[in-house]
Design a protein around this motif. Structure first.
Motif: not given
Length: 301
Positions: A22, A25, A81, A85, A227-228, A230, A258, A260-261
């Motif tokens: 991560s 991010e 974020p 959410e 999707y994240s 982190s 996902y 771009g993330v």
């Protein structure tokens, strides 16, 4: 549609690095403390309209619609974020998950009767609502934002289950309990502190000694939660704190990637495989040509 294929992303010699990377991010603000939101705490100053969602086999559920600007003072946005959410949006993975659950029930691979169910990142709560309609004895809904539960989840549960709800259905009622519906807000790193069937520490799911066979949630449901990158460590750790052992299962709906993330099913499942505790099998794949490939996976010990 793919069904029950065993998943192995990497061989032991693949050399793919890292559980969670991560580093790219942006650091997030501290999360709000975890809290139980009572069904009586529904927001009265936010308008929630409902419209039908027609699913398979004649099943129709209701989805609420509220304004992000009205609830959070934000322009209409998928998410911010660490602040909001995305819980006010009905994500397509939620509907994919319900359809997959319907098929699992019809094929005899799944029963909700008498089960404890936890829906993570619930938003509208449609998968949890389906579980309750299928006979779950307890359904607990979790979302990052208490405001989502107050303005959308609880009203949506009430709209869908009004004929089944009795004064005994929610925790803050005083009669005999027929079925339990409870709502919890908080970050995945902390919300286990108030979830009634979660362990305070991560379970060793590789062995059954020392754990009650009835502890934990029998079924954990989640859609569009990975999707994240982190947040995935906390999510996976929470799952292991919550899942009953033996016999607990997780049903997860998400996009394959996902863009771009960095998140997606392949990335998350590589973490599951490397941990070596849970096995993953593909339940359904949705490739309609109009969007990213979406999948539903089953995780079990």
């Amino acid at each position: 549609m793919a069904t029950n294929s065993t998943f192995q992303l990497f061989s032991s010699s693949s050399g793919v690095s890292g559980f969670f990377d991560s580093s790219t991010e942006t650091p997030l603000p501290p999360p709000p403390p975890p809290v139980e939101v009572l069904s009586s705490e529904v927001s009265l100053n936010v308008k929630c309209s409902v419209e039908p969602v027609n699913l398979e086999d004649g099943l129709t559920l209701l989805k609420g619609r509220v304004s992000t600007k009205e609830v959070f003072g934000l322009p209409n946005s998928d998410l911010v974020p660490g602040v909001y959410e995305g819980g006010l949006k009905l994500w397509e993975g939620s509907l994919d998950l319900i359809k997959a659950l319907q098929a699992e029930v019809q094929n005899g691979h799944l029963s909700f009767s008498g089960k404890r169910v936890l829906e993570l990142g619930c938003g509208h709560g449609l998968p949890g609502i389906f579980a309750f309609l299928e006979g779950a004895s307890a359904v607990h809904f979790q979302d990052f934002n208490a405001e989502v539960l107050q303005s959308l989840t609880i009203p949506n549960v009430n709209a869908n289950l009004s004929e089944k709800l009795t004064p005994s259905t929610s925790k803050d009622a005083s009669s005999d309990i027929v079925g339990e519906l409870r709502f919890f807000a908080g970050d995945w790193s902390q919300v286990h502190q108030c979830l009634p069937h979660a362990n305070k520490k991560e379970k060793d799911l590789s062995c059954s000694s020392g754990h009650s066979p009835h502890s934990g949630y029998d079924i954990v449901l989640m859609a569009e939660t990975i999707y994240s990158i982190s947040a995935q460590h906390n999510l996976y750790s929470l799952i292991k704190k919550c899942l009953s052992h033996p016999g607990g299962v997780v049903y997860m709906a998400a996009k394959k990637h996902y863009f771009g993330v960095g998140g997606g099913t392949r990335q998350f499942l590589s973490v599951v495989e490397k941990d070596g505790v849970m096995a993953a099998s593909l339940v359904a794949e949705v490739a309609d040509g109009s969007s990213n490939v979406r999948e539903v996976w089953k995780l079990s010990i």
